[in-house]
Design a protein around this motif. Structure first.
Motif: not given
Length: 312
Positions: A36-43, A66-77, A55-59
């Motif tokens: 939802a955030l990607a749809r309204v322009g957020a990074t 198209p053009g969604a600004r997404l970054e993938v970061r490993r984070l184990d809480l 990465a699969e989810a981002a794809t």
């Protein structure tokens, strides 16, 4: 995405130029929040334990937006070193962080397990991991000027009769009790963060998704899983609707901090998002102070708020 009535995504303000970090972003509510955030322009910085699943989810999101600004970061809480490293990577980039969604969690782990740092896994992941992450990211949040921290709790936050008496489940481990305690802690943390952040521009809001079948329920006992399956058509809401309270909490202009947002339908299981009542004692300053000091001691994370703050 639409609630049964009331607030919908159509009312969510555009987020172009803003940066959000979502934990547990590869599935469930975290995925729908990122989408939802990607749809309204957020990074959107998508955090999670498994980079390939992220990465699969981002794809999938990019295929839809198209053009969604997404970054993938490993984070184990469940690993404070991983939390520290992920936050350091964000801080090193020097950009403000406008939205932080403390969303990831575990539920009903059958036997007592511990995090890499030796804490009971449910409390360690659901509360301590997010407490540490928020504290490490505080400089980026404060530099945004009007950031929001949304911590995702659950209806179960109203269950623990003993409050926070045995957060590490050392006396007796019961899976759903451990989950309820961790979710109560999420709301108490939000209340205390709102008090401590007063005057900084940082707004802390808790949210719960209502009743929805996501990956977090995969460990629930078989009997409860069977009951859930029977009741699903009547009580459960879809995962995209379950993300609405988090998105409302992050973007609604009328929220000033300390609110608890959830579905406003019968029993708060489903329906349009809005403010709901707090769990009993969640807004008690003494309860908040004790949890905060315990969390600082266990994680070693000290929140460095500025000594001089603008007027609230």
């Amino acid at each position: 995405m639409r609630g049964t009535a009331g607030w919908t995504l159509a009312e969510m303000p555009g987020q172009t130029g803003r940066t959000a970090l979502v934990t547990g972003a590869n599935s469930g509510v975290g995925y729908e929040t990122s989408r939802a955030l990607a749809r309204v322009g957020a990074t959107v910085i998508m955090g999670g334990r498994d980079e390939s699943r992220l990465a699969e989810a981002a794809t999938a999101i990019r295929a839809e937006t198209p053009g969604a600004r997404l970054e993938v970061r490993r984070l184990d809480l469940a690993d404070l070193d991983s939390v520290r490293a992920a936050a350091a990577g964000v801080l090193a980039e020097g950009r403000p962080l406008d939205l932080l969604f403390n969303n990831a969690g575990v539920m009903a782990v059958p036997q007592r397990r511990t995090t890499r740092d030796g804490f009971e896994l449910t409390f360690g992941t659901n509360h301590l991991g997010h407490f540490a992450l928020t504290g490490h990211l505080l400089p980026a949040l404060l530099s945004a000027g009007a950031a929001r921290v949304v911590t995702v709790s659950a209806i179960a936050s109203r269950w623990p009769a003993g409050g926070l008496a045995d957060v590490n489940s050392e006396q007796a481990y019961r899976p759903m009790q451990a989950y309820a305690v961790s979710k109560f802690a999420n709301v108490v943390f939000t209340q205390e963060l709102a008090r401590r952040a007063a005057g900084t521009g940082l707004v802390a809001v808790a949210a719960h998704p209502g009743v929805s079948q996501t990956n977090i329920t995969r460990e629930v006992p078989r009997v409860l899983a069977a009951v859930n399956q029977l009741l699903r058509p009547f009580l459960f809401q879809s995962t995209d609707r379950a993300a609405l309270p988090s998105l409302y909490a992050a973007t609604h202009p009328d929220l000033g901090g300390g609110e608890f947002v959830g579905p406003t339908g019968l029993g708060e299981g489903r329906g349009a998002p809005g403010p709901v009542r707090l769990p009993r004692q969640a807004d008690d300053p003494e309860v908040g102070r004790r949890l905060w000091e315990l969390s600082e001691r266990l994680t070693g994370v000290d929140y460095a708020f500025p000594s001089t703050r603008p007027a609230a």
